[in-house]
Design a protein around this motif. Structure first.
Motif, short mmCIF file in Angstrom:
data_model
loop_
_atom_site.label_atom_id
_atom_site.label_comp_id
_atom_site.label_asym_id
_atom_site.label_seq_id
_atom_site.Cartn_x
_atom_site.Cartn_y
_atom_site.Cartn_z
N SER A 194 0.73 -1.31 -0.03
CA SER A 194 0.07 0.03 0.00
C SER A 194 0.87 1.29 -0.12
O SER A 194 0.24 2.34 -0.33
N ASP A 195 2.11 1.19 0.48
CA ASP A 195 2.81 2.38 0.53
C ASP A 195 3.34 2.79 -0.74
O ASP A 195 3.38 4.07 -0.83
N VAL A 224 -5.49 -7.13 6.43
CA VAL A 224 -5.49 -6.01 7.39
C VAL A 224 -4.52 -5.09 7.08
O VAL A 224 -4.85 -3.80 7.10
N GLY A 225 -3.31 -5.39 6.93
CA GLY A 225 -2.06 -4.35 6.63
C GLY A 225 -2.32 -3.48 5.41
O GLY A 225 -2.39 -2.30 5.62
N ALA A 226 -3.10 -4.15 4.50
CA ALA A 226 -3.43 -3.21 2.96
C ALA A 226 -4.54 -2.38 3.26
O ALA A 226 -4.41 -1.11 2.99
N THR A 227 -5.30 -3.00 4.17
CA THR A 227 -6.60 -2.06 4.15
C THR A 227 -6.31 -1.19 5.26
O THR A 227 -6.59 0.18 5.03
N GLY A 260 -3.93 1.39 3.25
CA GLY A 260 -4.71 2.06 2.08
C GLY A 260 -5.71 2.89 2.62
O GLY A 260 -6.19 3.87 1.90
N GLY A 261 -6.62 2.43 3.27
CA GLY A 261 -7.75 3.07 4.06
C GLY A 261 -7.30 4.62 4.69
O GLY A 261 -7.99 5.72 4.41
N ALA A 314 -4.18 -2.78 -3.91
CA ALA A 314 -2.96 -2.93 -3.07
C ALA A 314 -3.39 -4.16 -2.42
O ALA A 314 -2.73 -5.03 -2.19
N VAL A 315 -4.65 -4.12 -1.99
CA VAL A 315 -5.28 -5.23 -0.96
C VAL A 315 -5.09 -6.60 -1.97
O VAL A 315 -4.55 -7.63 -1.42
N VAL A 316 -5.51 -6.58 -3.21
CA VAL A 316 -5.55 -7.72 -3.96
C VAL A 316 -4.07 -8.08 -4.05
O VAL A 316 -3.71 -9.40 -3.79
#
Ligand code: ATP
Ligand code: MG
Lengths: 251, 208, 509
Positions: free
Chosen positions: C352-353, C443-446, C449-450, C470-472
């Motif tokens: 996500s970064d 969890v991390g990406a959400t 990203g969130g 990013a989650v995918v």
């Protein structure tokens, strides 16, 4: 000395006919092993053993320690493919079956009881007894009910919810007997089933096993070096150093 | 001779006539040979003569006359002494089985066949004994005694066969080997055993 | 008197520990333990080396033109330019575009402001190795447990057992702790010399290592001994002298520990969200990853319990057997699940970064190299952690398989196809690897990203889409890596499994 062959073969029949004879198993034979030979790395365990078990027969395989009893039992039950000889179990030539087919045959028609330590340690007694049924795809409820029924018949209903590590040796063997019988096998193989028990517990477990097998009209191959256990059988086959030393009808 | 002691023991339960005593005996030892009527009366007569038993009274109800015996104080003392005295352990070589085995093994008269036949006979007997339903606790005990003896005989037989097979030099007799191949001897199967034994054993171990 | 007795007992323990050292299983155990502890020591030294790097001398930076600017004592600076280059250097330039000239170190190692983050990363890399070592110490081998039980039977007190267990690892720990320095030097060759300038992760060895070395060695020994002492009481003796493995269900105290860690984590997150630019936030952002990993590792066993229970409800014999085995000892696979959960989280963050880079609008080559390099390095470290976790999985599963050889062989004897037994093990492996990794990635990406979508997205549609993407990607990356690891573990387990299923196993105790 010669193994007293109980089969109807003429002496001196060539080996090819031997195999042909194995294919047409006489109606009464549940197990027909011929000329079974097996060697481990350095030890020759079986030097050509014949063993025939008829339907409804209880056969004791006896002999001194290390004479090859367990090896013979493993070969007869299809757990081990002997290096030479044929084994016909319930009409099927084991050499012609794959590993999975042999497993299937055991699961549906064969029961096995060992000396100790055969229960799955993570499962309770009921789950252990129900396992062969579950593996065969039976619905869990029915399997457990049948398992409980067999535990009761084997006098182990008190430990139904107990883990193997919390059972006494005798209780564990009762559960093992229940597990071997729950599928309604045609033949049961037992390797020193009472070997880890004291005389009284041993006698009870053995009595249970023999009575249940006889009641069903199933066959039982009983490996033991205990004469009093052997005396329960209809016939004794005595192995000495990998060969049949003598056979005796006890009935 | 020890029938007298058993009859005395049965009589100690209370006054009884000959038929009662025979029945009592046959219940106690239901696997053994039944006690003959003649023997009961002969024994009672001897006990009476020795002052160990006495006639209590005679029954004449309907049928033939029956004499009822009872135990005397001397009889009770004799019974107590008999039970207190340990039984003489069997003397060696007194048994037919032992005599036959020693002869068969020493003379090399088909010892393997002999052992096999004897084994079958013993196992058959054991099987019959095990299958007889236990009528009462002590008759079960009598059966178990017999089974234990048969088991002991079988183990001894096995050891004897192994001993002769492993020691052909015994008595300078022809080698009494139980099998058609030199390696096929009982006792040869365990590795550490054959390591310790003589050279003659280690070089003729068969390699199949 | 008592002191003499204690000394005697210690000597006796050393003798027992030495005399069992010849046992091949025990030798393997000690080798594995030694390797894991050496890696711990090496990464601790790396953290020390990186952390103390700036303290060692004047900090120098290189300009885009190739001149080197070094801070001088009195607040000024000196400039060395290559021949033919003359650049105007003034204070402002520092706010501009200066490349740290620290033997070609990667920018986030070279710049003092970013360095603590790298130190934390190095410390985090110690975690999987430490857990691996703990696993080896705890499980040891079935033979070791039987030996301890046999000693128990012969009258050893639990204090004696703890002493013997400590003696068994003390030597290994010391050697491993000392081997940390050579291992670090190897690591330095690999990460501090071989990579091209600007990509190097480790500074040249400095005097701090000389002081750090014995400290780290001592730390490793003490940790190993403490762990071994706690693990000494493995089972109970039963009538025939064998152990009955003691069931170790999760206790209330482990629930409390997990709760406290999660609480600290939430507190830290709250602090960070409420005051993202406060002084505390700087510390929190450094400590947070450590707490995150601690929370993940603490939560691991509970995840295993939850997964195991779900398997039981599914009711098929394979699921039931796998579930029961997971529930029989949730801690050991739980630690691996925790590491993989943390790995998943980290993958989620890292992926996500990328959104953050584009949001910041800094897309010139230098920035891309800076951030991209950071993310790639992070992914490399994450991959290393995942591999070590997979190895822990193999060690633990092999142990369980070999420990259960007799019942396994009996299972096959009673008519389970070999494939069924293999499926049981595969289900076990997957439940503690793929599931936590994917969960962590989601969890991390959400989370990150969130954060971007809500706080910095400003209603831009592409941010939303990128966050979803990013989650995918994170799920595919983490899940795929975990599945790969599980498959590799399965392959490594093929031999012990085949051994356990063979008839020969019916002859074992
Ligand atoms: N896996 C093995 N590797 C090598 N030798 C073996 C192996 N399994 C068995 N043997 C040897 O094969 C011979 C026969 O073994 P087996 O277990 O069949 O005998 P047994 O009659 O069952 O003995 P016991 O009464 O002691 O159980 C023995 O000499 C044994 O040492
Ligand atoms: Mg055996």
């Amino acid at each position: 000395m010669t193994p007293q062959s109980t089969s109807g073969d003429l002496p001196g029949t060539p080996p090819a006919d031997h195999r042909a004879a194995a294919d047409r198993v006489p109606a009464g034979a549940v197990l027909e092993a011929r000329g079974v030979q097996h060697a481990y790395r350095r030890t020759v365990a079986l030097r050509g053993v014949d063993l025939r078990v008829d339907a409804g027969e209880v056969v004791a395989v006896t002999g001194p320690s290390g004479c090859g009893k367990s090896t013979l039992l493993h070969a007869a039950a299809g757990l081990l493919v002997p290096q030479a000889g044929t084994v016909t179990l319930l009409g099927q030539d084991l050499a012609g079956l794959g590993e999975d087919d042999r497993a299937l045959l055991r699961r549906r028609q064969v029961g096995i009881v060992l000396q100790f330590g055969q229960l799955v340690p993570e499962l309770t007694a009921v789950d252990n007894v129900a396992l062969p049924l579950l593996l065969d795809g039976r619905p869990a409820d029915g399997a457990r009910r049948l398992a409980l029924d067999w535990l009761e018949r084997c006098g182990a209903e008190d430990v139904a919810a107990t883990m193997p590590s919390d059972m006494s040796g005798g209780e564990a063997q009762r559960v093992a007997v229940a597990r071997a019988l729950v599928t309604g096998p045609s033949v049961v193989f037992a390797d020193e089933p009472t070997g880890s028990l004291d005389t009284l517990a041993g006698r009870q477990v053995l009595g249970l096993l023999v009575a249940a097998v006889r009641e069903r009209g199933a066959s039982l191959v009983l490996v033991t070096h205990d004469n009093t256990v052997a005396a329960k059988a209809d016939r004794e086959v005595r192995l000495v150093d990998g060969t049949v030393a003598s056979e005796a009808v006890l009935r | 001779m020890s029938t007298a002691d058993v009859v005395l023991a049965l009589l100690s339960r209370g006054p009884a006539h000959g038929y009662d005593l025979k029945r009592g005996h046959d219940t106690w030892f239901d696997q053994g040979r039944p006690l003959a009527f003649g023997q009961v009366y002969a024994t009672l007569a001897r006990l009476e003569r020795d002052g160990l038993a006495a006639v209590a009274h005679t029954e004449t109800g309907g049928g033939p006359e029956r004499t009822v015996y009872e135990i005397t104080p001397a009889g009770r003392a004799r019974l107590a002494a008999w039970v207190a005295e340990p039984a003489e352990p069997a003397a060696p070589g007194a048994d037919e089985l032992i005599r036959k085995t020693v002869a068969a093994l020493r003379l090399g008269l088909d010892p393997a066949g002999f052992v096999a036949r004897q084994r079958a006979a013993h196992l058959r007997r054991m099987r019959v004994l095990e299958q007889t339903p236990a009528t009462d606790p002590t008759s079960r005990l009598v059966v178990e005694h017999a089974v234990a003896h048969l088991d002991a005989d079988l183990r001894w037989l096995e050891a004897a066969a192994g001993y002769v097979a492993a020691d052909p030099a015994a008595d300078g007799i022809p080698r009494a080997v139980a099998h058609d191949r030199p390696g096929d001897r009982p006792g040869d199967s365990s590795d550490d055993l054959s390591h310790d034994s003589s050279d003659d054993l280690s070089h003729d171990r068969s390699r199949a | 008197m008592t002191r003499g007795a204690a000394a005697r007992a210690r000597r006796a323990a050393a003798v027992v520990a030495r005399s069992v050292g010849g046992d091949p299983a025990e030798r393997r155990r000690r080798r594995l333990l030694g390797a894991a502890l050496t890696c711990c020591a090496a990464f601790l030294l790396a953290a020390i080396a990186i952390g103390t790097f700036g303290l060692a001398g004047p900090e120098c930076l290189r300009t885009a033109g190739g001149s080197t600017v070094c801070l001088a004592g009195g607040g000024g600076y000196s400039v060395t330019s290559p021949p033919g280059v003359s650049e105007p250097i003034d204070d402002l330039t520092f706010g501009g575009r200066l490349v740290p000239d620290t033997s070609g170190l990667a920018p986030y190692v070279g710049e003092s402001g970013l360095r603590p983050g790298v130190v934390v990363a190095a410390l985090l890399l110690v975690v999987p190795f430490a857990l691996f070592a703990l696993q080896v110490v705890r499980l040891g081998s079935a033979a070791r447990e039987r030996r301890l039980a046999a000693l128990r039977l012969q009258g050893s007190t639990s204090a004696d057992l703890r002493r013997i267990a400590a003696a068994e690892v003390r030597g290994t720990g010391l050697v491993a702790g000392l081997a940390g320095l050579p291992a670090y030097l190897g690591l330095w060759l690999l990460l501090g010399v071989l990579p091209p300038s600007g990509w190097r992760l480790l500074p040249p060895p400095g005097p701090a290592l000389v002081i750090g070395w014995p400290v780290v060695a001592l730390l490793v020994v003490v940790a190993a001994v403490l762990a071994a002492r706690r693990a000494a009481d493995v089972g109970t003796v039963d009538a025939i002298g064998l152990t009955r493995r003691r069931a170790r269900p999760l206790s209330r105290s482990s629930a409390t520990a997990t709760g406290v860690t999660l609480g600290v984590l939430l507190l830290g997150l709250a602090l960070f969200v409420l005051a993202p630019n406060g002084a505390a936030a700087g510390v929190v952002v450094l400590v947070l990853p450590l707490v995150f990993v601690a929370a993940a590792v603490a939560a691991g066993p509970w995840i295993v319990v939850a997964v195991g229970r779900r398997h039981l409800r599914r009711g098929s014999p394979v699921a039931v057997l796998a579930g029961r085995r997971l529930l029989a000892d949730p801690r050991t696979p739980g630690r691996v699940a925790g590491v993989l959960l943390a790995v998943g989280l980290a993958v989620g963050f890292a992926v996500s970064d990328v959104i953050g880079i584009f949001l910041s609008g800094r897309t010139d080559p230098y920035d891309l190299a800076f951030f991209g390099g950071g993310i790639l390095t992070a992914l490399g470290a994450i991959g290393l952690a995942a591999v070590v976790a997979a190895l822990s999985l193999v060690v633990g599963a092999a142990e369980q398989v070999l420990d259960a050889r007799r019942p396994t062989a009996a299972l096959v004897a009673l008519g389970a196809e070999p494939g069924t037994v293999v499926r049981v093990v595969r289900t076990q492996l997957r439940s503690v690897s793929v599931l936590p990794a994917i969960g962590g990635a989601i969890v991390g990406a959400t989370l990150l990203g969130g954060w971007f979508v809500v706080a910095e997205g400003g209603g831009r549609l592409w941010v939303m889409a990128a966050a979803l993407g990013a989650v995918v990607v994170a799920v595919l990356l983490a899940g795929g890596a975990a599945a790969l690891g599980a498959a590799g573990a399965q392959r490594l387990l093929r031999r012990p499994l085949a051994e356990a299923m063979s008839v020969e196993s019916l002859r074992t105790a």
